[in-house]
Write a protein that holds these residues in place. Structure first.
Motif, short mmCIF file in Angstrom:
data_model
loop_
_atom_site.label_atom_id
_atom_site.label_comp_id
_atom_site.label_asym_id
_atom_site.label_seq_id
_atom_site.Cartn_x
_atom_site.Cartn_y
_atom_site.Cartn_z
N GLY A 112 74.13 -50.48 -21.99
CA GLY A 112 74.11 -51.45 -20.89
C GLY A 112 72.77 -51.49 -20.19
O GLY A 112 72.50 -52.41 -19.44
N HIS A 113 71.91 -50.49 -20.42
CA HIS A 113 70.57 -50.51 -19.83
C HIS A 113 69.68 -51.41 -20.67
O HIS A 113 69.74 -51.41 -21.90
CB HIS A 113 69.96 -49.11 -19.80
N GLU A 114 68.89 -52.16 -20.00
CA GLU A 114 67.99 -53.07 -20.69
C GLU A 114 66.81 -52.31 -21.28
O GLU A 114 66.26 -51.40 -20.65
CB GLU A 114 67.49 -54.11 -19.69
N ALA A 115 66.41 -52.65 -22.48
CA ALA A 115 65.28 -52.00 -23.13
C ALA A 115 63.96 -52.55 -22.57
O ALA A 115 63.92 -53.66 -22.04
CB ALA A 115 65.33 -52.24 -24.63
N LEU A 116 62.92 -51.76 -22.70
CA LEU A 116 61.59 -52.22 -22.29
C LEU A 116 61.05 -53.20 -23.32
O LEU A 116 61.28 -53.04 -24.52
CB LEU A 116 60.63 -51.03 -22.18
N MET A 157 60.28 -49.83 -13.74
CA MET A 157 60.90 -48.80 -12.90
C MET A 157 62.38 -49.09 -12.68
O MET A 157 63.21 -48.17 -12.69
CB MET A 157 60.13 -48.66 -11.58
N GLY A 158 62.73 -50.36 -12.57
CA GLY A 158 64.14 -50.72 -12.43
C GLY A 158 64.93 -50.42 -13.69
O GLY A 158 66.03 -49.86 -13.65
N LYS A 159 64.37 -50.77 -14.84
CA LYS A 159 65.05 -50.54 -16.12
C LYS A 159 65.23 -49.05 -16.41
O LYS A 159 66.24 -48.65 -16.98
CB LYS A 159 64.26 -51.19 -17.27
N ASP A 200 58.78 -43.34 -9.51
CA ASP A 200 57.37 -43.71 -9.38
C ASP A 200 56.78 -43.89 -10.78
O ASP A 200 57.47 -43.73 -11.79
CB ASP A 200 56.59 -42.68 -8.56
N ARG A 201 55.50 -44.18 -10.84
CA ARG A 201 54.84 -44.46 -12.12
C ARG A 201 54.89 -43.27 -13.06
O ARG A 201 55.17 -43.42 -14.26
CB ARG A 201 53.37 -44.86 -11.87
#
Length: 194
Positions: free
Chosen positions: A126-130, A169-171, A176-177
């Protein structure tokens, strides 16, 4: 590891190790020369990595049966390996009898996935891929580049870099970075050598 695997496999009356390779380029050459029924391959190898080797072998031998045996459980690597044609995905921590069972299963057309790997994949369902562009941004972040430097390197605006970082960062659920880079490496979106 290879010595131990060879010893275990050769104890099986119906199995024989027909070849070994020290790197990805050699693995491709050995496959082309020997046409093994099953190939065990690591993902991190010198010269040519395991994913590149799988791609090359499967392009020439679409029915090749390839089992990934690696230390990397990251969900992005697993998906990529299966997409490229790997039959099974095991961790090097697998018991020897599990590896033998996976080899027999692969020959019978069954897929095997290490339970730890399956659990990790399930945790990210359910998590979106980069996207590739987000990974490009993150690679430059990993090298310590500023937003301005990233924008210049990728020929995009600084605002676009900021928007991509917010998306990344949301995905990843990163704080932080630096945390985003660590998560991306652990999940297999990029290598630690990036």
């Amino acid at each position: 590891m290879r010595d131990g695997l060879r010893a275990v496999i050769e104890q099986e009356p119906d199995m024989e190790v027909v070849g070994e390779a020290a790197d990805g380029r050699e693995a491709i050459g050995q496959f082309q020369k020997l046409f093994p029924d099953v190939m065990l391959i690591d993902l991190q190898m010198p010269e040519v990595d395991g994913l590149q080797a799988i791609t090359t072998i499967r392009s020439e031998f679409p029915d090749a049966t390839i089992i990934v045996l690696t230390t990397f459980p990251g969900d992005a690597r697993v998906v990529r390996a299966f997409t490229l044609g790997a039959t099974s995905y095991l961790l090097k921590t697998a018991r020897r009898d599990e590896i033998i069972k996976a080899i027999r299963g692969a020959l019978a057309g069954r897929h095997t996935m290490a339970p730890e790997v399956a659990q990790e994949i399930a945790s990210y369902t359910g998590h979106e891929a980069l996207t590739e562009r987000e990974i490009d941004v993150l690679r430059l972040v990993a090298k310590g580049r500023s937003n301005r430097e990233i924008a210049d390197a990728l020929c995009i605006s600084e605002d676009t870099v900021k928007a991509r970082m917010k998306s990344i960062m949301g995905k990843l659920g990163a704080e932080d970075r630096t945390h985003a880079v660590m998560i991306a490496i652990r999940r297999g979106f990029m290598d630690s050598q990036t």
